[in-house]
Design a protein around this motif. Structure first.
Motif, PDB file in Angstrom:
ATOM      1  N   LEU A  83       0.567  -1.084  -0.003  1.00 29.44           N
ATOM      2  CA  LEU A  83      -0.022   0.158   0.019  1.00 29.44           C
ATOM      3  C   LEU A  83       0.660   1.495  -0.427  1.00 29.44           C
ATOM      4  N   LEU A  84       2.114   0.554   0.499  1.00 31.10           N
ATOM      5  CA  LEU A  84       2.620   2.558   1.065  1.00 31.10           C
ATOM      6  C   LEU A  84       3.812   2.485  -0.157  1.00 31.10           C
ATOM      7  N   LYS A  85       4.101   1.349  -1.160  1.00 36.83           N
ATOM      8  CA  LYS A  85       4.450   1.606  -2.467  1.00 36.83           C
ATOM      9  C   LYS A  85       4.025   2.668  -3.532  1.00 36.83           C
ATOM     10  N   GLN A  86       2.463   1.770  -3.520  1.00 32.43           N
ATOM     11  CA  GLN A  86       1.077   2.331  -4.292  1.00 32.43           C
ATOM     12  C   GLN A  86       1.043   3.909  -4.373  1.00 32.43           C
ATOM     13  N   PHE A  87       1.113   4.362  -2.857  1.00 28.46           N
ATOM     14  CA  PHE A  87       0.424   5.398  -2.062  1.00 28.46           C
ATOM     15  C   PHE A  87       1.465   6.013  -2.539  1.00 28.46           C
ATOM     16  N   GLU A  88       3.295   6.041  -2.692  1.00 28.01           N
ATOM     17  CA  GLU A  88       4.593   6.764  -2.359  1.00 28.01           C
ATOM     18  C   GLU A  88       4.787   6.864  -3.957  1.00 28.01           C
ATOM     19  N   PHE A  89       4.338   6.187  -4.751  1.00 30.60           N
ATOM     20  CA  PHE A  89       4.850   5.861  -6.263  1.00 30.60           C
ATOM     21  C   PHE A  89       3.448   6.666  -7.011  1.00 30.60           C
ATOM     22  N   ILE A  90       2.837   7.422  -6.319  1.00 30.65           N
ATOM     23  CA  ILE A  90       1.477   7.886  -7.074  1.00 30.65           C
ATOM     24  C   ILE A  90       1.512   9.392  -6.223  1.00 30.65           C
ATOM     25  N   PHE A  91       1.598   9.980  -5.541  1.00 26.49           N
ATOM     26  CA  PHE A  91       1.797  10.755  -4.410  1.00 26.49           C
ATOM     27  C   PHE A  91       3.719  11.533  -4.023  1.00 26.49           C
ATOM     28  N   LYS A  92       4.042  10.661  -4.673  1.00 26.17           N
ATOM     29  CA  LYS A  92       5.703  11.363  -4.530  1.00 26.17           C
ATOM     30  C   LYS A  92       5.661  12.161  -2.392  1.00 26.17           C
ATOM     31  N   ASP A  93       6.791  12.945  -3.213  1.00 24.34           N
ATOM     32  CA  ASP A  93       7.077  13.809  -2.012  1.00 24.34           C
ATOM     33  C   ASP A  93       5.531  14.867  -1.626  1.00 24.34           C
ATOM     34  N   ARG A  94       4.624  14.510  -1.725  1.00 22.48           N
ATOM     35  CA  ARG A  94       3.280  15.419  -1.328  1.00 22.48           C
ATOM     36  C   ARG A  94       2.912  14.664  -0.328  1.00 22.48           C
ATOM     37  N   LEU A  95       2.966  12.953  -0.069  1.00 23.27           N
ATOM     38  CA  LEU A  95       2.173  12.339   0.510  1.00 23.27           C
ATOM     39  C   LEU A  95       2.407  12.389   2.174  1.00 23.27           C
ATOM     40  N   THR A  96       1.742  12.790   3.086  1.00 19.08           N
ATOM     41  CA  THR A  96       2.404  12.725   4.888  1.00 19.08           C
ATOM     42  C   THR A  96       1.574  11.399   4.745  1.00 19.08           C
ATOM     43  N   LYS A  97       1.963  10.902   5.926  1.00 26.00           N
ATOM     44  CA  LYS A  97       1.518   9.414   6.365  1.00 26.00           C
ATOM     45  C   LYS A  97       1.298   9.697   7.891  1.00 26.00           C
ATOM     46  N   ILE A  98      -0.399   9.035   8.597  1.00 29.15           N
ATOM     47  CA  ILE A  98      -0.546   8.354   9.944  1.00 29.15           C
ATOM     48  C   ILE A  98      -1.172   6.572   9.555  1.00 29.15           C
ATOM     49  N   ILE A  99      -0.077   6.305  10.179  1.00 24.61           N
ATOM     50  CA  ILE A  99       0.342   4.688   9.882  1.00 24.61           C
ATOM     51  C   ILE A  99      -0.674   4.325  11.297  1.00 24.61           C
ATOM     52  N   CYS A 100      -2.017   3.179  12.013  1.00 23.34           N
ATOM     53  CA  CYS A 100      -1.709   3.127  13.259  1.00 23.34           C
ATOM     54  C   CYS A 100      -2.063   1.395  13.063  1.00 23.34           C
ATOM     55  N   PRO A 101      -0.917   0.821  13.148  1.00 22.55           N
ATOM     56  CA  PRO A 101      -1.005  -0.728  13.489  1.00 22.55           C
ATOM     57  C   PRO A 101      -1.772  -1.089  15.050  1.00 22.55           C
ATOM     58  N   GLU A 102      -2.351  -2.401  15.308  1.00 26.85           N
ATOM     59  CA  GLU A 102      -2.346  -2.382  16.942  1.00 26.85           C
ATOM     60  C   GLU A 102      -4.120  -1.169  16.917  1.00 26.85           C
ATOM     61  N   GLY A 103      -4.385  -1.464  15.320  1.00 27.90           N
ATOM     62  CA  GLY A 103      -6.124  -0.772  15.314  1.00 27.90           C
ATOM     63  C   GLY A 103      -7.121  -0.976  16.490  1.00 27.90           C
ATOM     64  N   GLU A 104      -6.782  -2.905  16.494  1.00 27.62           N
ATOM     65  CA  GLU A 104      -8.175  -3.556  17.592  1.00 27.62           C
ATOM     66  C   GLU A 104      -8.021  -2.401  19.288  1.00 27.62           C
ATOM     67  N   LEU A 105      -6.315  -2.218  19.515  1.00 32.99           N
ATOM     68  CA  LEU A 105      -6.504  -1.657  20.931  1.00 32.99           C
ATOM     69  C   LEU A 105      -7.433  -0.405  21.422  1.00 32.99           C
ATOM     70  N   PHE A 106      -8.163   0.045  20.244  1.00 31.56           N
ATOM     71  CA  PHE A 106      -8.814   1.375  19.982  1.00 31.56           C
ATOM     72  C   PHE A 106     -10.370   0.837  20.735  1.00 31.56           C
ATOM     73  N   SER A 107     -10.707  -0.789  20.626  1.00 32.65           N
ATOM     74  CA  SER A 107     -12.146  -0.804  21.117  1.00 32.65           C
ATOM     75  C   SER A 107     -12.270  -1.764  22.689  1.00 32.65           C
ATOM     76  N   ILE A 108     -10.847  -1.245  23.015  1.00 31.34           N
ATOM     77  CA  ILE A 108     -10.686  -2.632  24.622  1.00 31.34           C
ATOM     78  C   ILE A 108     -10.599  -0.679  25.396  1.00 31.34           C
ATOM     79  N   PRO A 109     -11.467  -0.786  26.545  1.00 32.57           N
ATOM     80  CA  PRO A 109     -11.467   0.440  27.110  1.00 32.57           C
ATOM     81  C   PRO A 109     -10.812   0.149  28.105  1.00 32.57           C
ATOM     82  N   GLN A 110     -10.098  -0.944  29.084  1.00 26.76           N
ATOM     83  CA  GLN A 110      -8.965  -0.569  29.743  1.00 26.76           C
ATOM     84  C   GLN A 110      -7.372  -0.355  29.527  1.00 26.76           C
TER      85      GLN A 110
END
Length: 172
Positions: A83-110
């Motif tokens: 995914l990043l390769k595709q977006f970097e290829f298309i949008f080059k140096d005009r791309l800013t990224k916020i990538i958040c793995p561990e998204g499952e954690l946002f549903s755990i209130p603890q």
């Protein structure tokens, strides 16, 4: 689609926000991207690096792009590269990224304290981007930190799904 392409061409900022699905974007996002083909000319040209491309039909040099994506795994390695390769290829140096793995954690209130801290950094990134057009190095570092160590993440998420090592082995 003609109306969407017109809006796209005239936009100063395009925000692509979606969860990672099987190493890429969801099918509806991919379909939209595929239907953006008319922003390119039909003929082929040669890039400076001797690769070929379809040149843009419109001057989009004013545009900036933000990719915001989350996934249910604990890291980007072997998950986001395509995914990043595709977006970097298309949008080059005009791309800013916020990538958040561990998204499952946002549903755990603890662990709301950890996820809330991450979201505070996301808000800071938005402020920095709107003011400076980039994130500070400090904000980039904070956004790239895992919320939990991988082993703890896996245990917590598998517990939330009522999955244990023994139940995985029984069903294999």
């Amino acid at each position: 689609m003609k109306e969407l392409i017109t809006k796209y061409i005239n936009a100063d900022l395009i925000i692509w926000s979606f969860p990672l699905y099987y190493f890429g974007m969801p099918s509806k996002v991919k379909a939209f991207l595929d239907r953006m083909l008319p922003i390119y000319l039909p003929y082929i040209s040669i890039n400076n690096d001797k690769t070929s491309c379809h040149p843009l039909r419109y001057d989009l040099s004013h545009q900036r792009y933000i990719l915001i994506s989350t996934c249910g795994l604990y890291g980007t390695k072997n998950n986001y590269e395509a995914l990043l390769k595709q977006f970097e290829f298309i949008f080059k140096d005009r791309l800013t990224k916020i990538i958040c793995p561990e998204g499952e954690l946002f549903s755990i209130p603890q662990i709301d304290g950890r996820t809330s801290r991450f979201l505070t950094h996301v808000k800071q990134a938005g402020k920095e981007f709107s003011t400076n057009g980039v994130f500070s190095e400090h904000t980039k570092r904070e956004l790239n930190k895992l919320l939990l160590p991988p082993k703890i993440f896996i245990e917590l998420v598998n517990t939330s799904w009522s999955i244990t090592d023994s139940s995985i082995n029984k069903n294999s």
